[in-house]
Write a protein that holds these residues in place. Sequence first.
Motif, PDB file in Angstrom:
ATOM      1  N   ALA A  55       1.020  -1.276  -0.030  1.00  0.00           N
ATOM      2  CA  ALA A  55       0.138  -0.140  -0.097  1.00  0.00           C
ATOM      3  C   ALA A  55       0.730   1.263  -0.176  1.00  0.00           C
ATOM      4  O   ALA A  55       0.484   2.412  -0.739  1.00  0.00           O
ATOM      5  N   GLU A  56       2.023   1.359   0.824  1.00  0.00           N
ATOM      6  CA  GLU A  56       2.816   2.369   1.023  1.00  0.00           C
ATOM      7  C   GLU A  56       3.679   2.650  -0.327  1.00  0.00           C
ATOM      8  O   GLU A  56       3.702   3.842  -0.847  1.00  0.00           O
ATOM      9  N   MET A  57       4.183   1.667  -0.989  1.00  0.00           N
ATOM     10  CA  MET A  57       4.800   1.757  -2.232  1.00  0.00           C
ATOM     11  C   MET A  57       3.714   2.017  -3.468  1.00  0.00           C
ATOM     12  O   MET A  57       4.223   2.937  -4.310  1.00  0.00           O
ATOM     13  N   SER A  58       2.575   1.685  -3.462  1.00  0.00           N
ATOM     14  CA  SER A  58       1.493   2.044  -4.448  1.00  0.00           C
ATOM     15  C   SER A  58       1.402   3.556  -4.169  1.00  0.00           C
ATOM     16  O   SER A  58       1.223   4.354  -5.165  1.00  0.00           O
ATOM     17  N   ARG A  59       1.169   4.187  -3.033  1.00  0.00           N
ATOM     18  CA  ARG A  59       1.097   5.667  -3.030  1.00  0.00           C
ATOM     19  C   ARG A  59       2.429   6.351  -3.469  1.00  0.00           C
ATOM     20  O   ARG A  59       2.056   7.220  -4.260  1.00  0.00           O
ATOM     21  N   VAL A  60       3.511   5.824  -3.192  1.00  0.00           N
ATOM     22  CA  VAL A  60       4.712   6.606  -3.871  1.00  0.00           C
ATOM     23  C   VAL A  60       4.578   6.504  -5.242  1.00  0.00           C
ATOM     24  O   VAL A  60       4.912   7.475  -5.935  1.00  0.00           O
ATOM     25  N   ARG A  61       4.295   5.169  -5.656  1.00  0.00           N
ATOM     26  CA  ARG A  61       4.502   5.162  -7.200  1.00  0.00           C
ATOM     27  C   ARG A  61       3.366   5.843  -7.704  1.00  0.00           C
ATOM     28  O   ARG A  61       3.687   6.486  -9.095  1.00  0.00           O
ATOM     29  N   ILE A  62       2.329   5.916  -7.624  1.00  0.00           N
ATOM     30  CA  ILE A  62       1.239   6.986  -7.946  1.00  0.00           C
ATOM     31  C   ILE A  62       1.638   8.385  -7.843  1.00  0.00           C
ATOM     32  O   ILE A  62       1.491   8.909  -8.916  1.00  0.00           O
ATOM     33  N   SER A  63       2.245   8.813  -6.843  1.00  0.00           N
ATOM     34  CA  SER A  63       2.874  10.093  -6.825  1.00  0.00           C
ATOM     35  C   SER A  63       3.759  10.436  -7.923  1.00  0.00           C
ATOM     36  O   SER A  63       3.988  11.612  -8.357  1.00  0.00           O
ATOM     37  N   VAL A  64       4.652   9.388  -8.051  1.00  0.00           N
ATOM     38  CA  VAL A  64       5.824   9.627  -9.269  1.00  0.00           C
ATOM     39  C   VAL A  64       5.143   9.744 -10.327  1.00  0.00           C
ATOM     40  O   VAL A  64       5.381  10.618 -11.204  1.00  0.00           O
ATOM     41  N   LYS A  65       3.945   8.825 -10.866  1.00  0.00           N
ATOM     42  CA  LYS A  65       3.274   8.890 -11.987  1.00  0.00           C
ATOM     43  C   LYS A  65       2.758  10.264 -12.256  1.00  0.00           C
ATOM     44  O   LYS A  65       2.570  10.838 -13.269  1.00  0.00           O
ATOM     45  N   HIS A  66       2.160  10.904 -10.959  1.00  0.00           N
ATOM     46  CA  HIS A  66       1.457  12.286 -10.978  1.00  0.00           C
ATOM     47  C   HIS A  66       2.538  13.338 -11.509  1.00  0.00           C
ATOM     48  O   HIS A  66       2.002  14.340 -12.339  1.00  0.00           O
ATOM     49  N   LYS A  67       3.882  13.103 -11.109  1.00  0.00           N
ATOM     50  CA  LYS A  67       4.944  14.153 -11.434  1.00  0.00           C
ATOM     51  C   LYS A  67       5.012  14.139 -12.786  1.00  0.00           C
ATOM     52  O   LYS A  67       5.270  14.989 -13.543  1.00  0.00           O
TER      53      LYS A  67
END
Length: 151
Positions: free
Chosen positions: A71-83
């Motif tokens: 769950a934590e890594m998914s949130r980070v991955r999503i934030s990178v994709k948002h960048k």
Amino acid sequence: MIIISKTRNHHNMHMYRLADMERCLFDTFDFTPVGGPCYHLYDDSAYVNSAVLTRPFRITNASKDNNVLNAEMSRVRISVKHKFAHIRSFFAFLNTSKMQRVDQCSISLYYNIGTFLKNLHICYNGGNQTSAKFDVSLPTPEQYIAGLLRQ
């Protein structure tokens, strides 16, 4: 930053292998598991685990800790994709797949320049959601450029 983009006919993993990314990453980063930095690229379960790539734990045999990590890594991955989406919103040509072809243009150079200009925009405009969330004080544009030149 290394960017591999999926094409209509090929999966990302195929493009990863075609570009010999594993070798490029080993040449660039320290993947020593003990006694030094240990970097991994994290992506979705379509990739295979390796010394360089890490993917989520399978739900069927994941412990509670593994589910929390997923769950934590998914949130980070999503934030990178948002960048990446943020950069593409400033520079439409970076969002055109016809412009982004391996060996026909310098995709990484375009994204590096797009990232540089986006960061300058954030410095000039007093921040963004990420700087507000983490309560980061931003450099002036001059300080940002000077920091890049020192590297």
